[in-house]
Design a protein around this motif. Structure first.
Motif, PDB file in Angstrom:
ATOM      1  N   GLY A  21       0.812  -1.218   0.000  1.00  0.00           N
ATOM      2  CA  GLY A  21       0.000   0.000   0.000  1.00  0.00           C
ATOM      3  C   GLY A  21       0.839   1.260   0.000  1.00  0.00           C
ATOM      4  O   GLY A  21       0.514   2.231  -0.690  1.00  0.00           O
ATOM      5  N   LEU A  22       1.949   1.246   0.744  1.00  0.00           N
ATOM      6  CA  LEU A  22       2.840   2.414   0.784  1.00  0.00           C
ATOM      7  C   LEU A  22       3.552   2.627  -0.547  1.00  0.00           C
ATOM      8  O   LEU A  22       3.678   3.763  -1.029  1.00  0.00           O
ATOM      9  N   THR A  86      -7.400  -9.589  -9.247  1.00  0.00           N
ATOM     10  CA  THR A  86      -8.213  -9.669 -10.465  1.00  0.00           C
ATOM     11  C   THR A  86      -8.161  -8.392 -11.307  1.00  0.00           C
ATOM     12  O   THR A  86      -8.220  -8.457 -12.533  1.00  0.00           O
ATOM     13  N   ILE A  87      -8.052  -7.231 -10.657  1.00  0.00           N
ATOM     14  CA  ILE A  87      -8.097  -5.963 -11.395  1.00  0.00           C
ATOM     15  C   ILE A  87      -6.793  -5.176 -11.247  1.00  0.00           C
ATOM     16  O   ILE A  87      -6.223  -4.708 -12.228  1.00  0.00           O
ATOM     17  N   GLY A  88      -6.327  -5.026 -10.015  1.00  0.00           N
ATOM     18  CA  GLY A  88      -5.162  -4.191  -9.746  1.00  0.00           C
ATOM     19  C   GLY A  88      -3.895  -4.669 -10.429  1.00  0.00           C
ATOM     20  O   GLY A  88      -3.117  -3.869 -10.950  1.00  0.00           O
ATOM     21  N   VAL A  89      -3.679  -5.985 -10.440  1.00  0.00           N
ATOM     22  CA  VAL A  89      -2.462  -6.539 -11.053  1.00  0.00           C
ATOM     23  C   VAL A  89      -2.439  -6.264 -12.554  1.00  0.00           C
ATOM     24  O   VAL A  89      -1.386  -5.943 -13.118  1.00  0.00           O
ATOM     25  N   PRO A 126      -7.388  -0.922  -3.405  1.00  0.00           N
ATOM     26  CA  PRO A 126      -7.445  -2.301  -2.899  1.00  0.00           C
ATOM     27  C   PRO A 126      -6.193  -2.710  -2.117  1.00  0.00           C
ATOM     28  O   PRO A 126      -6.284  -3.459  -1.147  1.00  0.00           O
ATOM     29  N   MET A 127      -5.025  -2.214  -2.526  1.00  0.00           N
ATOM     30  CA  MET A 127      -3.798  -2.583  -1.816  1.00  0.00           C
ATOM     31  C   MET A 127      -3.757  -1.979  -0.422  1.00  0.00           C
ATOM     32  O   MET A 127      -3.385  -2.647   0.549  1.00  0.00           O
ATOM     33  N   GLN A 128      -4.158  -0.710  -0.304  1.00  0.00           N
ATOM     34  CA  GLN A 128      -4.158  -0.086   1.014  1.00  0.00           C
ATOM     35  C   GLN A 128      -5.235  -0.679   1.914  1.00  0.00           C
ATOM     36  O   GLN A 128      -5.020  -0.855   3.117  1.00  0.00           O
ATOM     37  N   GLY A 168     -10.570   5.812  -0.693  1.00  0.00           N
ATOM     38  CA  GLY A 168     -11.169   5.867  -2.023  1.00  0.00           C
ATOM     39  C   GLY A 168     -11.348   7.287  -2.531  1.00  0.00           C
ATOM     40  O   GLY A 168     -11.045   7.589  -3.688  1.00  0.00           O
ATOM     41  N   VAL A 169     -11.827   8.182  -1.658  1.00  0.00           N
ATOM     42  CA  VAL A 169     -12.026   9.582  -2.062  1.00  0.00           C
ATOM     43  C   VAL A 169     -10.682  10.229  -2.383  1.00  0.00           C
ATOM     44  O   VAL A 169     -10.541  10.933  -3.398  1.00  0.00           O
ATOM     45  N   ARG A 170      -9.678   9.991  -1.533  1.00  0.00           N
ATOM     46  CA  ARG A 170      -8.348  10.576  -1.771  1.00  0.00           C
ATOM     47  C   ARG A 170      -7.766  10.090  -3.097  1.00  0.00           C
ATOM     48  O   ARG A 170      -7.235  10.874  -3.893  1.00  0.00           O
ATOM     49  N   ALA A 171      -7.893   8.779  -3.356  1.00  0.00           N
ATOM     50  CA  ALA A 171      -7.347   8.228  -4.600  1.00  0.00           C
ATOM     51  C   ALA A 171      -8.096   8.763  -5.816  1.00  0.00           C
ATOM     52  O   ALA A 171      -7.485   9.075  -6.844  1.00  0.00           O
ATOM     53  N   ALA A 172      -9.419   8.871  -5.708  1.00  0.00           N
ATOM     54  CA  ALA A 172     -10.203   9.362  -6.841  1.00  0.00           C
ATOM     55  C   ALA A 172      -9.886  10.822  -7.157  1.00  0.00           C
ATOM     56  O   ALA A 172      -9.759  11.206  -8.323  1.00  0.00           O
ATOM     57  N   VAL A 173      -9.732  11.653  -6.108  1.00  0.00           N
ATOM     58  CA  VAL A 173      -9.407  13.065  -6.328  1.00  0.00           C
ATOM     59  C   VAL A 173      -8.030  13.203  -6.967  1.00  0.00           C
ATOM     60  O   VAL A 173      -7.836  13.969  -7.923  1.00  0.00           O
ATOM     61  N   ARG A 174      -7.057  12.441  -6.464  1.00  0.00           N
ATOM     62  CA  ARG A 174      -5.709  12.534  -7.020  1.00  0.00           C
ATOM     63  C   ARG A 174      -5.676  12.060  -8.467  1.00  0.00           C
ATOM     64  O   ARG A 174      -5.044  12.676  -9.322  1.00  0.00           O
ATOM     65  N   HIS A 175      -6.383  10.961  -8.764  1.00  0.00           N
ATOM     66  CA  HIS A 175      -6.413  10.453 -10.136  1.00  0.00           C
ATOM     67  C   HIS A 175      -7.088  11.452 -11.069  1.00  0.00           C
ATOM     68  O   HIS A 175      -6.634  11.668 -12.194  1.00  0.00           O
ATOM     69  N   SER A 176      -8.172  12.073 -10.612  1.00  0.00           N
ATOM     70  CA  SER A 176      -8.858  13.060 -11.445  1.00  0.00           C
ATOM     71  C   SER A 176      -7.950  14.244 -11.743  1.00  0.00           C
ATOM     72  O   SER A 176      -7.901  14.739 -12.873  1.00  0.00           O
TER      73      SER A 176
END
Length: 198
Positions: A21-22, A86-89, A126-128, A168-176
């Motif tokens: 996750g890190l 299934t998805i992340g890899v 998913p990893m975190q 999830g919110v943090r990851a979505a904001v950063r990706h956007s």
């Protein structure tokens, strides 16, 4: 099976997935394509180690006699780990191959699109969450928490739920934000059509 074996297995699982996750959190911070490729390789290795520990837990419980809390301790982490596998890899493989395309220019700056792909929530979240869930299994393996323990389980599930939403919110904001940076050069490079004066 004794408590030391349970703690060793669940502790190894927690360490592997927390480290994953890190590393996933810092994936998009790579300064070059070569560094991104290295980080993606480390992340793939940590996922393999974490998956091997998942397999080792029931195998060890089956081989060694006695009661074991390890299978119950890793059960919560198994669900997000399945999402990783299934998805992340698959997405991580795409990032690694994309970074590998710059092998002839290892010091080339990281393209914004590749940086945005490295920050995708389906890699990070998913990893975190797996690491967080594996950490929650440590007190179960240490027999500090009995399973089922309705009060403790309720608090743990609530805490995990809040953490999952925050991650999830943090990851979505950063990706956007990174996706917009990747599209910005496209918007700036639109050719201007000259207006002919009659």
């Amino acid at each position: 099976m004794d408590i030391i074996t349970d703690l060793t297995l669940v502790g190894a699982l927690a360490i592997a997935w927390t480290a994953a996750g890190l590393v996933a959190d810092g994936l998009q911070g790579a300064r070059s394509a070569a560094q991104l490729r290295r980080r993606a390789g480390w992340l793939s290795a940590l996922v393999i180690i974490g998956s091997a520990v998942f397999v080792a837990v029931p195998a060890t419980a089956w081989v060694r006699p006695g009661e074991s809390n390890a299978p119950a301790a890793v059960l919560l982490a198994a669900i997000p780990a399945l999402v990783v596998l299934t998805i992340g890899v698959r997405r991580l493989g795409q990032v690694r191959r994309g970074a590998g395309a710059f092998a002839t220019a290892p010091h080339a700056p990281l393209p914004p699109g590749l940086r945005a792909a490295a920050a995708h929530p389906l890699i990070l979240v998913p990893m975190q969450v797996t690491g967080l869930a594996a950490l929650l299994g440590v007190p179960i393996a240490a027999r500090l928490v009995e399973v089922p323990a309705s009060d403790v389980a309720g608090y743990a599930i609530t805490a995990v739920g809040v953490a999952v939403v925050a991650i999830g919110v943090r990851a979505a904001v950063r990706h956007s934000r990174l996706s917009l940076l990747a599209l910005a050069p496209i918007g700036r490079s639109r050719p201007r059509i000259p207006v002919s004066s009659r």
